[in-house]
Design a protein around this motif. Structure first.
Motif, PDB file in Angstrom:
ATOM      1  N   VAL A  55       0.918  -1.110  -0.026  1.00  0.00           N
ATOM      2  CA  VAL A  55      -0.007  -0.040   0.034  1.00  0.00           C
ATOM      3  C   VAL A  55       0.921   1.329  -0.186  1.00  0.00           C
ATOM      4  O   VAL A  55       1.747   1.293   0.997  1.00  0.00           O
ATOM      5  CB  VAL A  55      -0.900  -0.031   1.299  1.00  0.00           C
ATOM      6  CG1 VAL A  55      -1.743   1.377   1.376  1.00  0.00           C
ATOM      7  CG2 VAL A  55      -1.674  -1.159   1.265  1.00  0.00           C
ATOM      8  N   VAL A  96      -1.793   6.635   1.155  1.00  0.00           N
ATOM      9  CA  VAL A  96      -2.574   6.752   2.395  1.00  0.00           C
ATOM     10  C   VAL A  96      -2.584   7.919   3.348  1.00  0.00           C
ATOM     11  O   VAL A  96      -3.409   8.511   3.825  1.00  0.00           O
ATOM     12  CB  VAL A  96      -1.786   5.776   3.691  1.00  0.00           C
ATOM     13  CG1 VAL A  96      -2.478   5.553   4.930  1.00  0.00           C
ATOM     14  CG2 VAL A  96      -1.767   4.382   2.829  1.00  0.00           C
ATOM     15  N   ASP A 125      -8.837  11.898   6.850  1.00  0.00           N
ATOM     16  CA  ASP A 125      -8.721  11.050   8.059  1.00  0.00           C
ATOM     17  C   ASP A 125     -10.078  10.889   8.559  1.00  0.00           C
ATOM     18  O   ASP A 125     -10.278  10.627   9.760  1.00  0.00           O
ATOM     19  CB  ASP A 125      -7.660  11.828   9.114  1.00  0.00           C
ATOM     20  CG  ASP A 125      -7.611  13.270   9.242  1.00  0.00           C
ATOM     21  OD1 ASP A 125      -8.667  13.781   9.067  1.00  0.00           O
ATOM     22  OD2 ASP A 125      -6.834  13.774   9.758  1.00  0.00           O
ATOM     23  N   VAL A 165      -8.865   0.311   2.337  1.00  0.00           N
ATOM     24  CA  VAL A 165      -8.156   0.658   3.719  1.00  0.00           C
ATOM     25  C   VAL A 165      -9.165   1.704   4.340  1.00  0.00           C
ATOM     26  O   VAL A 165      -9.791   2.712   3.369  1.00  0.00           O
ATOM     27  CB  VAL A 165      -6.876   1.272   3.241  1.00  0.00           C
ATOM     28  CG1 VAL A 165      -6.234   2.262   4.657  1.00  0.00           C
ATOM     29  CG2 VAL A 165      -5.775   0.338   2.576  1.00  0.00           C
ATOM     30  N   LYS A 203      -9.777   5.030   7.082  1.00  0.00           N
ATOM     31  CA  LYS A 203      -8.687   5.942   7.744  1.00  0.00           C
ATOM     32  C   LYS A 203      -9.557   6.625   8.632  1.00  0.00           C
ATOM     33  O   LYS A 203     -10.501   7.468   7.984  1.00  0.00           O
ATOM     34  CB  LYS A 203      -8.060   6.701   6.743  1.00  0.00           C
ATOM     35  CG  LYS A 203      -7.026   7.679   7.449  1.00  0.00           C
ATOM     36  CD  LYS A 203      -6.051   8.283   6.530  1.00  0.00           C
ATOM     37  CE  LYS A 203      -5.206   9.316   7.091  1.00  0.00           C
ATOM     38  NZ  LYS A 203      -4.493  10.073   6.145  1.00  0.00           N
ATOM     39  N   PHE A 226      -5.880   3.111  11.251  1.00  0.00           N
ATOM     40  CA  PHE A 226      -6.058   2.606   9.852  1.00  0.00           C
ATOM     41  C   PHE A 226      -6.825   1.341  10.094  1.00  0.00           C
ATOM     42  O   PHE A 226      -6.553   0.461  10.977  1.00  0.00           O
ATOM     43  CB  PHE A 226      -4.853   2.331   9.214  1.00  0.00           C
ATOM     44  CG  PHE A 226      -4.176   3.364   8.897  1.00  0.00           C
ATOM     45  CD1 PHE A 226      -4.551   4.314   7.945  1.00  0.00           C
ATOM     46  CD2 PHE A 226      -2.946   3.876   9.430  1.00  0.00           C
ATOM     47  CE1 PHE A 226      -3.901   5.418   7.515  1.00  0.00           C
ATOM     48  CE2 PHE A 226      -2.247   5.127   9.386  1.00  0.00           C
ATOM     49  CZ  PHE A 226      -2.770   5.759   8.437  1.00  0.00           C
ATOM     50  N   SER A 246      -7.543  -2.196   7.482  1.00  0.00           N
ATOM     51  CA  SER A 246      -7.452  -2.685   6.237  1.00  0.00           C
ATOM     52  C   SER A 246      -8.173  -4.071   6.003  1.00  0.00           C
ATOM     53  O   SER A 246      -8.047  -4.925   6.979  1.00  0.00           O
ATOM     54  CB  SER A 246      -6.233  -2.684   5.295  1.00  0.00           C
ATOM     55  OG  SER A 246      -5.118  -3.127   6.392  1.00  0.00           O
TER      56      SER A 246
END
Ligand code: SAH
Length: 222
Positions: A155, A160, A165, A187, A189, A194, A196
């Protein structure tokens, strides 16, 4: 068989194979996939399969477009980043379901073709960039949703970092870039947290690091 009857069969297939979101099904039904495939494959525009496009790349299988779009849990206010414009088909589907789509492609020729298609189809909420999508699009971050349509070994941390967020979701194929043992990962957030999850197996062309993709340009730089 006409495009229309093939299209009806395709939509039924997608529904039977797990694409249940009616907004996604109707986006796939109304988007002319024949505008995104190469002329030699026009008769296969509504077959449920990936097809070759220029630069040795592929337009994804409609089922995978449906399932990955569904995994994104899109809302109509969302700002979405797609990495790997390719033919532009996936970006066009996203454009019907989200507020704005940013899409990055490392092959300039593919991007130019995709841009022409968006214009012809009067799609005005897609912004394009040629470059290395592995690094994302920092100037436009954060994104509510990120979809990667090429397989990464891991990833990408930059992506990311560019995900919102506040419930941001990224969907991407991860695994062996040779095409085997890849699966779609989602994923989520939230704040600094996090989570996944592994979703389904796929086979994508590799996410290639570095830009430009054009060999002669690369040679000129040496
Ligand atoms: N979403 C496309 C299918 C993409 S195929 C469609 O709907 O047709 C994957 C694409 O990712 C290819 O066009 C490839 O050139 C591109 N790609 C691979 N690595 C990339 C990178 N690092 N940055 C941007 N694009 C990349």
């Amino acid at each position: 068989m006409s495009h229309d009857s093939r299209k009806i069969r395709l939509i039924m297939d997608l529904r039977n194979q797990g694409v249940t979101d009616t907004a996604i099904l109707s986006a796939i039904e109304t988007m002319p996939r024949e505008a995104f495939v190469e002329e030699a494959f026009l008769d296969q525009a509504y077959a449920n399969q990936a097809l070759p496009i220029n630069c040795g790349q592929t337009i994804s299988q409609p089922l995978i477009v449906g399932l990955m779009t569904q995994a994104l849990e899109l809302g109509d206010r969302h700002k979405v980043l797609e990495v790997g414009t390719g033919s532009g088909y996936q970006a066009a589907i996203l454009s019907k379901l989200a507020r704005r789509v940013y899409t990055i492609e490392r092959h300039r020729d593919l991007l130019a073709q995709a841009e022409k298609r968006f214009t012809k189809l009067h799609i005005h909420n897609i912004t394009t960039m040629s470059g290395d999508g592995y690094k994302g699009w920092p100037a436009q971050a954060p994104f509510d949703r990120i979809l990667v349509t090429a397989a990464a070994r891991v990833v990408p941390p930059e992506l990311v970092a560019q995900l919102s967020d506040q419930g941001g979701i990224m969907v991407l194929p991860v695994g062996d870039t040779g095409g085997l043992n890849q699966e779609v990962i989602r994923v989520r957030k939230d704040g600094k947290q996090f989570h996944s999850e592994r979703m389904f197996p796929v086979r994508f062309v590799p996410l290639v690091e570095g830009f430009p993709a054009d060999e002669s340009a690369a040679k000129r730089q040496r």
